[in-house]
Design a protein around this motif. Structure first.
Motif, short mmCIF file in Angstrom:
data_model
loop_
_atom_site.label_atom_id
_atom_site.label_comp_id
_atom_site.label_asym_id
_atom_site.label_seq_id
_atom_site.Cartn_x
_atom_site.Cartn_y
_atom_site.Cartn_z
N MET A 1 1.02 -1.23 0.22
CA MET A 1 -0.08 -0.05 0.13
C MET A 1 0.97 1.16 0.55
O MET A 1 2.43 1.46 0.83
N ALA A 2 0.14 2.32 -1.52
CA ALA A 2 1.36 3.66 -1.05
C ALA A 2 0.67 4.56 0.02
O ALA A 2 -0.81 4.48 0.04
N LEU A 3 1.73 5.24 0.97
CA LEU A 3 1.28 6.74 1.30
C LEU A 3 1.74 7.60 0.22
O LEU A 3 2.62 7.07 -0.28
N GLU A 4 0.87 8.69 0.07
CA GLU A 4 1.66 9.93 0.41
C GLU A 4 2.11 10.52 1.34
O GLU A 4 1.46 10.99 2.47
N ILE A 5 3.02 11.35 1.01
CA ILE A 5 4.03 12.06 2.37
C ILE A 5 4.86 13.68 2.19
O ILE A 5 5.34 13.40 1.10
N LYS A 6 4.01 15.01 2.79
CA LYS A 6 4.34 15.75 2.67
C LYS A 6 5.38 15.96 3.05
O LYS A 6 5.39 16.43 3.99
N LEU A 7 6.38 17.01 2.62
CA LEU A 7 7.37 17.01 3.03
C LEU A 7 7.89 18.77 2.97
O LEU A 7 8.42 19.15 1.79
N ASP A 8 7.89 19.39 3.47
CA ASP A 8 7.37 20.77 3.17
C ASP A 8 6.26 20.82 2.41
O ASP A 8 5.66 20.70 2.33
N ASP A 9 7.07 21.80 1.31
CA ASP A 9 6.42 21.78 -0.49
C ASP A 9 6.36 20.42 -0.58
O ASP A 9 5.12 20.75 -1.97
N ARG A 10 6.92 20.19 -0.83
CA ARG A 10 6.59 18.56 -1.62
C ARG A 10 5.94 17.18 -1.20
O ARG A 10 5.82 17.03 0.04
N VAL A 11 5.72 16.84 -1.69
CA VAL A 11 4.44 15.96 -1.77
C VAL A 11 5.56 14.27 -2.73
O VAL A 11 5.61 14.51 -3.83
N ALA A 12 4.92 12.95 -1.83
CA ALA A 12 5.86 11.74 -2.60
C ALA A 12 5.38 10.77 -2.38
O ALA A 12 4.23 11.08 -0.53
N LYS A 13 5.59 9.70 -3.38
CA LYS A 13 4.48 8.75 -2.95
C LYS A 13 5.69 8.13 -2.53
O LYS A 13 6.15 7.33 -3.04
N ASN A 22 15.87 -5.49 10.11
CA ASN A 22 15.72 -4.22 10.07
C ASN A 22 16.32 -3.85 8.89
O ASN A 22 16.10 -2.98 8.22
N HIS A 23 15.84 -4.58 7.34
CA HIS A 23 15.92 -4.63 5.99
C HIS A 23 15.03 -3.84 6.06
O HIS A 23 13.92 -4.44 5.82
N VAL A 24 14.93 -2.96 5.04
CA VAL A 24 13.49 -1.94 4.17
C VAL A 24 13.89 -1.83 3.04
O VAL A 24 14.89 -1.35 3.02
N LYS A 25 13.03 -2.52 2.41
CA LYS A 25 12.91 -2.55 1.42
C LYS A 25 11.35 -1.45 0.99
O LYS A 25 10.53 -1.82 1.27
N ILE A 26 12.10 0.19 0.05
CA ILE A 26 10.53 1.05 -0.28
C ILE A 26 10.99 1.30 -1.37
O ILE A 26 11.92 1.83 -2.04
N ILE A 27 9.55 2.38 -2.00
CA ILE A 27 10.07 3.04 -3.01
C ILE A 27 9.13 4.24 -2.50
O ILE A 27 8.41 4.41 -2.21
N VAL A 28 10.42 5.27 -2.87
CA VAL A 28 9.72 6.54 -3.31
C VAL A 28 9.55 7.63 -4.56
O VAL A 28 10.61 7.25 -5.16
N ALA A 78 6.33 17.04 8.24
CA ALA A 78 6.37 16.61 7.09
C ALA A 78 4.57 15.40 7.38
O ALA A 78 4.22 16.06 8.79
N GLU A 79 3.27 15.21 7.23
CA GLU A 79 2.98 14.52 6.91
C GLU A 79 1.93 14.14 6.30
O GLU A 79 2.68 13.64 4.97
N ILE A 80 1.78 13.31 6.61
CA ILE A 80 0.93 11.76 6.45
C ILE A 80 -0.36 12.39 5.46
O ILE A 80 -0.77 12.62 5.99
N ILE A 81 -0.41 12.05 3.99
CA ILE A 81 -1.20 12.83 3.21
C ILE A 81 -2.52 11.12 2.99
O ILE A 81 -2.10 10.67 2.18
#
Length: 169
Positions: A1-13, A22-28, A78-81
């Motif tokens: 499941m993908a989230l949108e996260i707003k960092l200051d003025d940028r929104v990243a999926k 401890n190993h994590v694989k993510i897509i940004v 940061a804000e979780i959208i």
């Protein structure tokens, strides 16, 4: 499941692909990252990426969806959208002017300097207050042209996160 996260003025999926200890694989934003992450204390994480180490501190900002993210050199809001946040943003769209009028501290710190006074005319981008936090000084600038109507703190005050500092009308 993908989230949108707003960092200051940028929104990243952001999407979590896999987690194994401890190993994590993510897509940004369609770019894949293999990370080694470990929580070193409450709200503080050590992140290894391509042999480089980063420390990241997360401070909740009055909601489990809003955080201040501190690294050694930068601080981000940061804000979780999610669906609820998108709904509230469209509903509160008319209140954008109020958000631009009040400068609010993103984290606890100390007021170093206030180069303006009540009644000062400021232009968008003018430095209004300087705060020291985490051994760094940050300048907070006017988001719009206006007049300083209220200053809620004075130099050398200790401040909390999310505390109003200056109101510009």
């Amino acid at each position: 499941m993908a989230l949108e996260i707003k960092l200051d003025d940028r929104v990243a999926k952001v999407e979590l692909l896999a987690e194994d200890g401890n190993h994590v694989k993510i897509i940004v934003d369609d770019r894949e990252y293999d990370l080694d992450m470990q929580q070193v204390e409450n709200g503080v994480y050590s992140v290894m990426y391509k042999g480089r180490s980063f420390n990241v501190e997360l401070i909740e900002n009055g909601s489990p969806k809003k955080y201040t993210v501190n690294t050694f050199y930068h601080s981000y809001n940061a804000e979780i959208i999610d669906a609820e946040t998108k709904y509230l943003q469209t509903r509160n769209a008319g209140n954008l002017e109020a958000a631009e009028s009040t400068i609010i501290s993103p984290m606890p710190g100390k007021v170093v300097k206030i180069p303006v006074e009540l009644g000062s005319e400021v232009k968008k981008g003018d430095t209004v207050i300087i705060i020291s936090a985490m051994k760094m000084e940050s300048e907070y600038k006017a988001m719009k042209d206006g007049v300083v109507k209220e200053i809620f703190v004075k130099e050398d005050d200790t401040i909390d996160g999310n505390q109003p500092l200056v109101f510009i009308d």
